[in-house]
Design an enzyme around this catalytic site. Structure first.
Site, mmCIF file in Angstrom:
data_model
loop_
_atom_site.group_PDB
_atom_site.id
_atom_site.type_symbol
_atom_site.label_atom_id
_atom_site.label_comp_id
_atom_site.label_asym_id
_atom_site.label_seq_id
_atom_site.Cartn_x
_atom_site.Cartn_y
_atom_site.Cartn_z
ATOM 1 N N GLU A 164 0.830 -1.195 0.000
ATOM 2 C CA GLU A 164 0.000 0.000 0.000
ATOM 3 C C GLU A 164 0.874 1.259 0.000
ATOM 4 O O GLU A 164 0.636 2.222 -0.712
ATOM 5 C CB GLU A 164 -0.885 -0.034 1.252
ATOM 6 C CG GLU A 164 -2.169 0.733 1.114
ATOM 7 C CD GLU A 164 -3.116 0.385 2.251
ATOM 8 O OE1 GLU A 164 -3.781 1.289 2.734
ATOM 9 O OE2 GLU A 164 -3.144 -0.809 2.669
ATOM 10 N N LYS A 222 24.155 3.415 25.732
ATOM 11 C CA LYS A 222 25.171 4.144 24.963
ATOM 12 C C LYS A 222 25.303 3.425 23.623
ATOM 13 O O LYS A 222 25.897 2.361 23.528
ATOM 14 C CB LYS A 222 26.498 4.163 25.714
ATOM 15 C CG LYS A 222 27.539 5.004 25.024
ATOM 16 C CD LYS A 222 28.713 5.282 25.961
ATOM 17 C CE LYS A 222 29.713 6.226 25.332
ATOM 18 N NZ LYS A 222 30.352 5.710 24.152
ATOM 19 N N ASP A 281 26.405 2.361 20.023
ATOM 20 C CA ASP A 281 27.736 2.356 19.397
ATOM 21 C C ASP A 281 27.622 2.689 17.909
ATOM 22 O O ASP A 281 27.511 1.819 17.061
ATOM 23 C CB ASP A 281 28.369 0.971 19.582
ATOM 24 C CG ASP A 281 29.873 1.031 19.429
ATOM 25 O OD1 ASP A 281 30.415 2.150 19.350
ATOM 26 O OD2 ASP A 281 30.504 -0.038 19.395
ATOM 27 N N GLU A 327 22.739 9.497 17.946
ATOM 28 C CA GLU A 327 23.714 8.519 17.488
ATOM 29 C C GLU A 327 23.154 7.825 16.251
ATOM 30 O O GLU A 327 22.103 7.183 16.328
ATOM 31 C CB GLU A 327 23.953 7.506 18.614
ATOM 32 C CG GLU A 327 25.202 6.693 18.456
ATOM 33 C CD GLU A 327 26.476 7.433 18.908
ATOM 34 O OE1 GLU A 327 26.417 8.644 19.226
ATOM 35 O OE2 GLU A 327 27.532 6.776 18.933
ATOM 36 N N TYR A 331 19.354 11.734 21.396
ATOM 37 C CA TYR A 331 19.499 11.663 22.851
ATOM 38 C C TYR A 331 19.626 13.009 23.572
ATOM 39 O O TYR A 331 19.726 13.023 24.786
ATOM 40 C CB TYR A 331 20.657 10.743 23.256
ATOM 41 C CG TYR A 331 21.998 11.074 22.612
ATOM 42 C CD1 TYR A 331 22.633 12.280 22.879
ATOM 43 C CD2 TYR A 331 22.614 10.163 21.768
ATOM 44 C CE1 TYR A 331 23.855 12.562 22.301
ATOM 45 C CE2 TYR A 331 23.836 10.443 21.187
ATOM 46 C CZ TYR A 331 24.447 11.653 21.453
ATOM 47 O OH TYR A 331 25.647 11.935 20.878
ATOM 48 N N LYS A 388 23.106 10.549 33.168
ATOM 49 C CA LYS A 388 23.064 12.007 33.123
ATOM 50 C C LYS A 388 22.260 12.536 34.312
ATOM 51 O O LYS A 388 21.218 11.958 34.651
ATOM 52 C CB LYS A 388 22.363 12.488 31.843
ATOM 53 C CG LYS A 388 23.023 11.994 30.565
ATOM 54 C CD LYS A 388 22.165 12.286 29.331
ATOM 55 C CE LYS A 388 22.814 11.672 28.104
ATOM 56 N NZ LYS A 388 21.972 11.726 26.910
ATOM 57 N N LYS A 417 31.262 1.957 31.006
ATOM 58 C CA LYS A 417 31.723 1.174 29.859
ATOM 59 C C LYS A 417 31.719 -0.313 30.182
ATOM 60 O O LYS A 417 32.228 -0.720 31.224
ATOM 61 C CB LYS A 417 33.157 1.594 29.481
ATOM 62 C CG LYS A 417 33.245 2.940 28.786
ATOM 63 C CD LYS A 417 32.541 2.878 27.463
ATOM 64 C CE LYS A 417 33.044 3.742 26.370
ATOM 65 N NZ LYS A 417 34.349 4.023 26.121
ATOM 66 N N CYS A 466 52.297 -25.496 -2.251
ATOM 67 C CA CYS A 466 53.130 -25.993 -3.357
ATOM 68 C C CYS A 466 54.089 -27.102 -2.919
ATOM 69 O O CYS A 466 54.868 -27.612 -3.718
ATOM 70 C CB CYS A 466 53.922 -24.841 -3.977
ATOM 71 S SG CYS A 466 55.273 -24.271 -2.926
ATOM 72 N N CYS A 503 57.732 -20.058 2.782
ATOM 73 C CA CYS A 503 57.867 -20.857 1.567
ATOM 74 C C CYS A 503 58.770 -20.071 0.622
ATOM 75 O O CYS A 503 58.507 -18.907 0.341
ATOM 76 C CB CYS A 503 56.486 -21.069 0.945
ATOM 77 S SG CYS A 503 56.577 -21.654 -0.756
ATOM 78 N N CYS A 559 55.347 -20.337 -6.167
ATOM 79 C CA CYS A 559 54.268 -20.897 -5.333
ATOM 80 C C CYS A 559 52.942 -20.216 -5.697
ATOM 81 O O CYS A 559 52.826 -18.989 -5.632
ATOM 82 C CB CYS A 559 54.591 -20.667 -3.853
ATOM 83 S SG CYS A 559 53.207 -21.021 -2.757
HETATM 84 S S1 IVH Z 1 25.113 12.060 25.683
HETATM 85 C C1 IVH Z 1 28.626 15.568 26.170
HETATM 86 N N1 IVH Z 1 23.787 9.862 25.229
HETATM 87 O O1 IVH Z 1 28.816 8.556 23.262
HETATM 88 C C2 IVH Z 1 28.295 14.357 25.391
HETATM 89 N N2 IVH Z 1 25.902 10.106 24.193
HETATM 90 O O2 IVH Z 1 31.489 10.014 24.646
HETATM 91 C C3 IVH Z 1 26.909 13.927 25.738
HETATM 92 N N3 IVH Z 1 26.528 8.241 22.767
HETATM 93 O O3 IVH Z 1 30.130 10.401 20.887
HETATM 94 C C4 IVH Z 1 26.591 12.710 25.003
HETATM 95 N N4 IVH Z 1 24.723 7.038 23.065
HETATM 96 O O4 IVH Z 1 27.688 10.089 20.442
HETATM 97 C C5 IVH Z 1 24.912 10.545 24.983
HETATM 98 N N5 IVH Z 1 22.464 7.987 24.901
HETATM 99 C C6 IVH Z 1 23.598 8.661 24.648
HETATM 100 C C7 IVH Z 1 24.594 8.169 23.800
HETATM 101 C C8 IVH Z 1 25.741 8.926 23.604
HETATM 102 C C9 IVH Z 1 25.892 7.111 22.442
HETATM 103 C C10 IVH Z 1 27.871 8.619 22.255
HETATM 104 C C11 IVH Z 1 27.941 10.035 21.789
HETATM 105 C C12 IVH Z 1 29.359 10.475 22.049
HETATM 106 C C13 IVH Z 1 29.858 9.473 23.019
HETATM 107 C C14 IVH Z 1 30.187 10.180 24.323
#
Ligand code: IVH
Length: 668
Positions: free
Chosen positions: A36, A115, A117, A170, A222, A286, A310, A407, A422, A427
């Protein structure tokens, strides 16, 4: 339909389709079937084609790409794009909380988010319209990738309110899309992306937006970095607001009242992350209260009101099934672990390099062993250790072979080296790997000619040495697997253009022992022609700063071989350039030539010499001849019937000569 009705219909279809796309891509709640949607899209595109002036700038047609760019414009960020401090364990999270409490004088709530990637992007809207999108760059200056970002279906082209706002988010590639992309690349024999993050970044840095459009990218917004005319008091409110405007936010975010709750949230994702359809590398924490954020402020690099928890590099257990041996182009035999396929940090790992025999001995690896593996720097798979306590007794010892697996000539261990080698120059594995090296990116860089195609061509006896690549005929290529008329046409064209490569690409491609791409560049710059380099003595070579005895010796030995002399002659005969075309060592002014150091485009037809001859002459006098006019062009030489290039050069105010002037400057 009269014009007014057409306009109404275009507006209606644009709004409807954008709403359907929002439900599909942002809310993940499709409203209609794909068929559709396609039907309405088709209707809209027909109307737009007939009435291009009525096409809206948020038309879904904007998603498919557009013109190829020459380069990305730089963008100065109004609000810098900073990075985050890190916390690697619960204690470091508590330390962060303590610093926040000391700064504000009371405990605060935290907003926790995944976070993602991918890569950070900033999106600017004026009056609700998407006007510019950029990468983070160095945090102060990024690159304008608006055209590519418009192809991401979850980025709204028009917001639900006429807001003046800049948001950050991101951009990423979902795991599934990443796997599909790499499967396609593998089938094409192209280099694979190491992980979804690189794939997303690579896609958004393409000058051709049609490529990004095909890559199934997505985004989570974000934060708001700038907003006019609205008061917001907390971070979680701002997420809700951007969601109302039409942006995609990640639904897993959570407001936590205490640091203990934050720690629980972080730990819960250690396991759950594997089930997500996209990759995350941690949790962002945050301070939720925006006034408190303001009060805490920033250090030079990162906000004091946020930190990133991390995840430790993921380690998984799998079985070492086999050790495979690969012979490289220099004859070195490298063992590779063949593993039972296992998911690690977002991708499936099946193999890991073991580098050399010593490493196998050090780790005491046996076939059938249970091993732990991880991705070093989350990219390259690595065997960490063996779980000897899990041995059953059925494991088998492995020893390196005494003869070449390809070889069968005897392998030698060169003194002072750990590698087994080798020594047979004929070869087949070495020849094949040498061919793969020749076409690779830093060498001749032949598009579409990757490992797979080279292996096929070699196997069918269509290429024995690198000169044969330039003698391939369409008919022969058409017989290969997965080679249609179009791909053969593209491949022939791609091979043809590399004949014009500057000398250093060829030098590196030849694979002279010890000559890497940097040394090839130095040699090409110093000697300028293949002939001059062929005649160079050891003394000439070691007189150059960057070149030591070992390399000088390898170069002279290489060029002394009669088969090398004839290979180079063959390459020259098929038209491969043997001259350095990059910036000259000699100062442009010093070289008494009006072409030296200039970027020159030739266009139109010439009366006294053809364009190729003119190009060669100009290059010998230090000019760099390119194919298209851009702001980097210094000079356009226009023959008869010059068309669009002449027009573009006039628009860009570039110096223009006719053929007579060129002949005069070439010295008649
Ligand atoms: S807040 C002042 N929220 O992580 C920076 N960052 O080192 C505030 N990232 O390159 C960033 N997910 O792109 C924030 N939910 C999230 C995130 C996020 C991935 C990345 C961001 C930045 C790195 C921060």
């Amino acid at each position: 339909m009269d014009r007014n009705e057409v306009k109404k219909q275009i507006d209606h279809l644009t709004d409807t389709l954008n709403d359907y796309a929002h439900h599909y891509y942002v809310l993940d709640e499709p409203k209609v079937s794909d068929a559709e949607y396609d039907q309405l899209l088709h209707e809209l595109m027909e109307l737009e084609k007939a009435n291009p002036e009525l096409k809206r700038d948020d038309s879904p047609g904007e998603r498919v790409g557009g013109e190829v760019l020459d380069s990305f414009k730089k963008v100065q960020h109004d609000v810098p794009m900073l990075s985050l401090s890190n916390a690697f364990n619960a204690q470091e999270l508590r330390d962060f909380d303590r610093r926040v409490q000391q700064g504000i004088g009371r405990s605060l709530r935290y907003s926790c988010e995944l976070k993602i990637d991918g890569l950070a992007v900033t999106l600017k809207y004026e009056q609700g319209k998407f006007v510019q999108g950029a990468t983070r760059g160095d945090g102060t200056t990024g690159e304008d990738i608006t055209r590519n970002l418009k192809t991401i279906p979850s980025i709204p082209l028009r917001l639900k309110e006429q807001a003046d706002i800049e948001v950050r988010g991101e951009a990423f590639m979902p795991k599934r899309s990443f796997e599909r992309l790499n499967e396609a690349k593998e089938a094409q024999g192209e280099q694979l992306f190491a992980n979804p993050r690189n794939a997303a970044a690579g896609s958004l840095r393409q000058l051709d937006p049609k490529i990004a459009a095909k890559r199934s990218l997505d985004i989570f917004v974000y934060s708001i970095s700038r907003l006019q005319g609205k008061e917001i008091y907390s971070h979680h409110e701002s997420l809700n607001y951007v969601s109302e405007l039409g942006f995609k936010i990640n639904r897993q975010h959570k407001v936590c009242d205490t640091i203990d709750e934050v720690i629980d949230y972080c730990e819960s994702w250690l396991e759950k992350r594997a089930d997500l359809p996209y990759e995350i590398d941690g949790i962002v924490i945050k301070v939720d209260d925006l006034n408190a954020q303001k009060e805490l402020g920033f250090t030079a690099k990162s906000p004091r009101w946020a930190t990133a928890f991390k995840f430790p590099a993921e380690e998984v257990i799998t079985t070492l099934e086999e050790i495979e041996l690969n012979v490289g182009r220099t004859g070195v035999v490298t063992p590779t672990a063949v593993l039972s396929p296992v998911a690690v940090a977002g991708t499936t790992v099946k193999r890991a390099s073991l580098h050399n025999e010593d490493l196998i001995r050090e780790k005491d690896l046996k076939l059938g062993d249970k091993v732990t593996i991880k991705k070093a720097g989350d990219i390259i798979p690595e065997v960490v250790n063996v779980l000897t306590e899990q041995r059953t007794g059925d494991e088998q010892d492995f020893s390196m072979p005494t003869h070449c697996p390809e070889c069968e000539s005897e392998l030698e261990r060169i003194e002072g080296e750990v590698a087994l080698r080798c020594m047979n120059p004929k070869c087949p594995a070495q020849i094949r790997e040498g061919l793969i090296h020749f076409v690779s990116r830093n060498a001749m860089n032949i598009d579409g000619l990757g490992e797979r195609v080279i292996a096929q061509l070699f196997q069918h006896g269509l290429i024995q040495d690198v000169a044969d690549i330039y003698k391939l005929e369409k008919g022969e290529l058409l017989k290969l697997e997965r080679m249609g008329e179009k791909s053969v046409q593209n491949l022939v064209q791609a091979i043809e253009v590399t004949k014009e490569n500057s000398l250093e690409k060829l030098l590196f491609g030849l694979g002279i022992r010890h000559v890497g791409s940097k040394a090839a560049q130095t040699l090409a710059q110093k000697f300028e022609t293949m002939e001059a380099l062929q005649q160079a003595t050891i003394e000439d070579l070691i007189a150059i700063n960057e070149i030591g005895d070992k390399m000088a010796d390898a170069i002279v030995t290489y060029f002394d071989k009669p088969e090398v002399t004839s290979l180079i002659q063959e390459l020259a005969d098929v038209g491969v350039n043997m001259v350095y075309k990059g910036p000259k060592l000699r100062d442009a002014e010093e070289m008494d030539s009006p072409f030296a150091g200039k970027t020159i485009v030739l266009t139109g037809s010439m009366e006294h010499m053809n364009r190729n001859e003119a190009k060669k002459e100009i290059e010998l006098l230090g000019g760099n001849v390119t194919g298209s006019v851009s702001k980097n062009t210094d000079l356009l030489i226009a023959g008869e019937k010059a068309g669009s290039k002449l027009k573009k050069a006039q628009e860009l105010n570039i110096e223009i000569w006719d053929e007579a002037r060129m002949l005069e400057e070439l010295g008649g």
